[in-house]
Design an enzyme around this catalytic site. Structure first.
Site, PDB file in Angstrom:
ATOM      1  N   HIS A   1      -2.236  -2.467  -9.731  1.00 39.28           N
ATOM      2  CA  HIS A   1      -2.988  -1.684  -9.088  1.00 39.28           C
ATOM      3  C   HIS A   1      -4.446  -2.200  -8.776  1.00 39.28           C
ATOM      4  CE1 HIS A   1      -5.844   1.175  -7.064  1.00 39.28           C
ATOM      5  NE2 HIS A   1      -4.275   1.962  -6.456  1.00 39.28           N
TER       6      HIS A   1
ATOM      7  N   ASP B   1       2.694   5.365  -6.696  1.00 42.16           N
ATOM      8  CA  ASP B   1       3.512   5.342  -6.070  1.00 42.16           C
ATOM      9  C   ASP B   1       4.684   5.278  -6.953  1.00 42.16           C
ATOM     10  OD1 ASP B   1       3.243   5.004  -3.473  1.00 42.16           O
ATOM     11  OD2 ASP B   1       2.612   3.260  -3.541  1.00 42.16           O
TER      12      ASP B   1
ATOM     13  N   HIS C   1       1.076  -1.108  -0.157  1.00 40.90           N
ATOM     14  CA  HIS C   1      -0.010   0.020   0.121  1.00 40.90           C
ATOM     15  C   HIS C   1       0.995   1.362  -0.134  1.00 40.90           C
ATOM     16  CE1 HIS C   1      -3.171   2.625   0.687  1.00 40.90           C
ATOM     17  NE2 HIS C   1      -3.883   2.032   2.144  1.00 40.90           N
TER      18      HIS C   1
HETATM   19  N1  ACO Z   1       5.450  -6.586 -10.423  1.00 40.97           N
HETATM   20  C1  ACO Z   1       5.020  -7.711 -11.042  1.00 40.97           C
HETATM   21  N2  ACO Z   1       3.888  -9.078 -11.159  1.00 40.97           N
HETATM   22  C2  ACO Z   1       2.422  -8.034 -11.261  1.00 40.97           C
HETATM   23  C3  ACO Z   1       2.732  -7.385 -10.040  1.00 40.97           C
HETATM   24  C4  ACO Z   1       4.128  -6.094 -10.166  1.00 40.97           C
HETATM   25  N3  ACO Z   1       4.127  -4.987  -9.458  1.00 40.97           N
HETATM   26  N4  ACO Z   1       1.678  -6.636  -9.409  1.00 40.97           N
HETATM   27  C5  ACO Z   1       0.803  -7.300  -9.932  1.00 40.97           C
HETATM   28  N5  ACO Z   1       1.736  -8.763 -10.815  1.00 40.97           N
HETATM   29  C6  ACO Z   1       1.174  -9.686 -10.947  1.00 40.97           C
HETATM   30  C7  ACO Z   1       0.799 -10.875  -9.997  1.00 40.97           C
HETATM   31  O1  ACO Z   1       2.027 -11.913  -9.556  1.00 40.97           O
HETATM   32  C8  ACO Z   1      -0.007 -11.655 -10.496  1.00 40.97           C
HETATM   33  O2  ACO Z   1      -0.074 -12.424 -11.733  1.00 40.97           O
HETATM   34  P1  ACO Z   1      -0.287 -13.689 -11.737  1.00 40.97           P
HETATM   35  O3  ACO Z   1      -1.587 -13.681 -12.151  1.00 40.97           O
HETATM   36  O4  ACO Z   1       0.846 -15.054 -13.306  1.00 40.97           O
HETATM   37  O5  ACO Z   1      -0.252 -14.756 -11.056  1.00 40.97           O
HETATM   38  C9  ACO Z   1      -1.339 -10.658 -11.004  1.00 40.97           C
HETATM   39  O6  ACO Z   1      -0.067  -9.632 -11.888  1.00 40.97           O
HETATM   40  C10 ACO Z   1      -2.216 -10.198 -10.656  1.00 40.97           C
HETATM   41  O7  ACO Z   1      -1.874  -9.512  -9.821  1.00 40.97           O
HETATM   42  P2  ACO Z   1      -2.650  -9.429  -7.721  1.00 40.97           P
HETATM   43  O8  ACO Z   1      -1.120  -9.635  -7.005  1.00 40.97           O
HETATM   44  O9  ACO Z   1      -3.374 -10.324  -8.057  1.00 40.97           O
HETATM   45  O10 ACO Z   1      -3.224  -8.112  -8.194  1.00 40.97           O
HETATM   46  P3  ACO Z   1      -4.098  -7.856  -6.968  1.00 40.97           P
HETATM   47  O11 ACO Z   1      -4.299  -6.315  -7.609  1.00 40.97           O
HETATM   48  O12 ACO Z   1      -4.008  -8.443  -5.558  1.00 40.97           O
HETATM   49  O13 ACO Z   1      -2.716  -6.845  -6.875  1.00 40.97           O
HETATM   50  C11 ACO Z   1      -0.973  -4.940  -5.923  1.00 40.97           C
HETATM   51  C12 ACO Z   1      -2.598  -5.147  -6.268  1.00 40.97           C
HETATM   52  C13 ACO Z   1      -1.025  -5.511  -4.303  1.00 40.97           C
HETATM   53  C14 ACO Z   1      -1.348  -3.506  -5.909  1.00 40.97           C
HETATM   54  C15 ACO Z   1       0.456  -5.320  -6.451  1.00 40.97           C
HETATM   55  O14 ACO Z   1       0.458  -5.235  -8.148  1.00 40.97           O
HETATM   56  C16 ACO Z   1       1.746  -4.986  -5.921  1.00 40.97           C
HETATM   57  O15 ACO Z   1       2.367  -6.025  -5.455  1.00 40.97           O
HETATM   58  N6  ACO Z   1       2.045  -4.295  -6.757  1.00 40.97           N
HETATM   59  C17 ACO Z   1       3.343  -3.842  -6.618  1.00 40.97           C
HETATM   60  C18 ACO Z   1       3.588  -3.076  -4.920  1.00 40.97           C
HETATM   61  C19 ACO Z   1       2.866  -1.609  -4.967  1.00 40.97           C
HETATM   62  O16 ACO Z   1       3.271  -0.991  -6.269  1.00 40.97           O
HETATM   63  N7  ACO Z   1       1.941  -1.083  -4.597  1.00 40.97           N
HETATM   64  C20 ACO Z   1       0.745  -0.119  -4.288  1.00 40.97           C
HETATM   65  C21 ACO Z   1      -0.275  -0.028  -4.934  1.00 40.97           C
HETATM   66  S1  ACO Z   1      -1.064   1.685  -4.927  1.00 40.97           S
HETATM   67  C22 ACO Z   1      -1.120   2.232  -3.135  1.00 40.97           C
HETATM   68  O17 ACO Z   1      -1.914   1.877  -3.036  1.00 40.97           O
HETATM   69  C23 ACO Z   1      -1.055   3.929  -3.406  1.00 40.97           C
END
Ligand code: ACO
Length: 448
Positions: free
Chosen positions: A327, A387, A287
């Site tokens: 996201h 971010d 987050h």
């Molecule tokens: N890098 C690589 N792969 C990713 C990323 C990433 N940043 N984000 C998602 N994926 C992939 C996952 O591994 C998943 O792959 P799969 O289908 O092969 O298993 C797919 O994309 C879907 O991802 P989920 O984790 O299911 O998506 P979710 O909606 O649960 O997660 C999140 C969203 C937590 C923001 C995720 O994208 C992430 O971890 N990003 C990096 C951390 C980040 O930047 N957080 C800030 C968010 S904005 C904020 O809160 C202000």
């Protein structure tokens, strides 16, 4: 004016569900179906368990709206002229980019809290109230000083909430709107002072008391950058950029921290304690903690390592994620990221700007380009989120990375308070979700 969410016509719609139970029996049930103001359908399932014995299991609450809200709207993506999907964010119906350009953070806070932008008289009274309550009490100041200097600033910020709660919460009646408002204003007022005092403690300097002649954001920069012997010269350019950053972060509907604030409030818990919980949620790396991680990640890589880092992020056996990408809601570019990207690009490439060029920004642009052209990221709709650029923008202002998430908290406090107020107004039922139990069945205790 916003229309009511549930018109009589809409609530009369129903959806039929047909489920086969584990005993083979079929059960047919009708659920009321409502539409939001844009026609998106929602099933009202609050009585489903009571009426059928069936519960919903929605891991990560991906398909569940936990509250009705009139504060913030997100459109996951719209197709732009140059064919790149772009998300849209609105506070109370206004586009966030327009607000960040035309209004101050404090005006935007008023909008979030009260539903409309303030008149001159309303803003004068609001900003005077905020200025009046900036000062920090001795107990909280001492509490900050009691922490080891190495302590994570978010951990200290959570701690300060218990001190503020002990001083103020018993004097306010959460059932009275004017008391909730007064407590909310106090917290918005004190957040910059808390963040600046935490920073001064960590770097071993005495805190700088608030300067009532300065506006909200200018005063924060003053408390952060001045010291006992020198008053920092802060340009209008710096103040406006930080103010825009604060506006862009002020609310984001049911992000986990806001969901936490609303669920703690549903237990009747007063504002400051609910916000302590929200700050804890915000501190997580998935987050608000992600912007610090982005800067760490970018400072560790050179242009030649971009392909390696993309490969690492794609590797299913590696837990590493590209911080600042992806996201839960946006399936296009996060509009806050594009606003920050634009702002930082202008700043760092403007010859007249007082801000120094930053090679990290060029690395970020290259990494972004590589990810946006990679099939893995395209297929999963992974775009830069807020971010990805907020850390670089804050760095350009000379703000140390350890403070990025506390500044996020300082801004989001306005959104949290708006949601807490909305929750009280709606007399929200206690949040008490069910669980899907897969543990051990009942067994006799044979011990020792
Ligand atoms: N890098 C690589 N792969 C990713 C990323 C990433 N940043 N984000 C998602 N994926 C992939 C996952 O591994 C998943 O792959 P799969 O289908 O092969 O298993 C797919 O994309 C879907 O991802 P989920 O984790 O299911 O998506 P979710 O909606 O649960 O997660 C999140 C969203 C937590 C923001 C995720 O994208 C992430 O971890 N990003 C990096 C951390 C980040 O930047 N957080 C800030 C968010 S904005 C904020 O809160 C202000």
């Amino acid at each position: 004016m916003t229309q009511p969410v549930m018109s009589e016509n809409e609530i009369n719609q129903q959806a039929k569900i047909l489920a086969q139970l584990p005993n083979g029996e079929y059960i047919e049930h009708h659920l009321p179906l409502v539409q939001d103001i844009y026609g998106n359908p929602y099933l009202i399932t609050s009585n489903l368990y009571q009426e059928t014995g069936i519960s919903l299991y929605d891991e990560g609450l991906r398909s569940t709206a936990t509250a009705e809200s009139k504060i913030t709207r997100i459109i996951p993506f719209v197709q732009t002229k140059n064919n790149s999907p772009q998300g849209i964010l609105q506070y109370r119906g206004y586009n966030v980019k327009s607000l960040a350009t035309a209004c101050s953070f404090l005006e935007t806070s008023y909008l979030l809290l009260h539903g409309n932008l303030p008149s001159n008289i309303e803003f004068k009274s609001f900003s005077e109230d905020i200025t009046l309550h900036r000062i920090l009490d001795k107990q909280t100041e001492k509490m900050i000083e009691s922490y080891d200097r190495q302590t994570n600033p978010m951990v200290i910020l959570i701690g300060t909430m218990s001190s503020l709660a002990s001083r103020y919460e018993s004097n306010y009646d959460m059932h009275k709107v004017e008391d909730r408002q007064a407590l909310g204003h106090r917290l918005i007022a004190k957040m910059p002072t808390l963040c600046a005092y935490i920073h001064k403690h960590r770097i071993g300097q005495r805190p700088i008391t608030p300067d009532d002649s300065l506006g909200h954001t200018a005063n924060f920069l003053h408390m952060l950058l001045s010291n006992q012997s020198t008053t920092a010269e802060i340009s209008q350019e710096h103040i406006k950029i930080l103010d825009m950053i604060l506006t862009l972060h002020a609310d984001h509907q049911m992000a986990v921290s806001t969901f936490v604030a609303r669920s703690v409030t549903s237990a009747g818990t007063p504002t400051i304690s609910s916000i302590a919980a929200a700050i804890a949620a915000l501190s997580g790396p998935l987050h608000g903690g992600a912007n610090e991680r982005v800067v760490d990640m970018l400072s560790d890589i050179s242009d030649t390592q971009i392909d390696d880092i993309i490969a690492k992020a794609k590797d299913p056996n590696d837990p590493f994620k590209l911080f600042g990408f992806g996201h839960r809601v946006y399936k296009g570019m996060d509009p806050r990221a594009s606003a920050l990207r634009e702002m930082t690009l202008t700043l760092l490439h403007d010859k007249k700007s007082s801000i120094e060029p930053d090679p990290m920004f060029d690395t970020a642009l290259k990494l972004e380009e590589a990810a946006l052209n990679d099939p893995y990221f395209i297929e999963r709709n992974l775009f830069p989120n807020v971010d990805f650029y907020s850390g670089i923008a804050l760095r350009a202002l000379g703000i140390p990375k350890e403070l990025f998430t506390v500044i996020f908290a300082m801004s989001r406090t306005s959104g949290w308070i708006a949601h807490i107020e909305e929750s009280w107004q709606q007399k929200t039922a206690l949040y008490r979700p069910k669980q899907y139990y897969t543990g051990v069945k009942e067994r006799p205790l044979d011990w020792p």
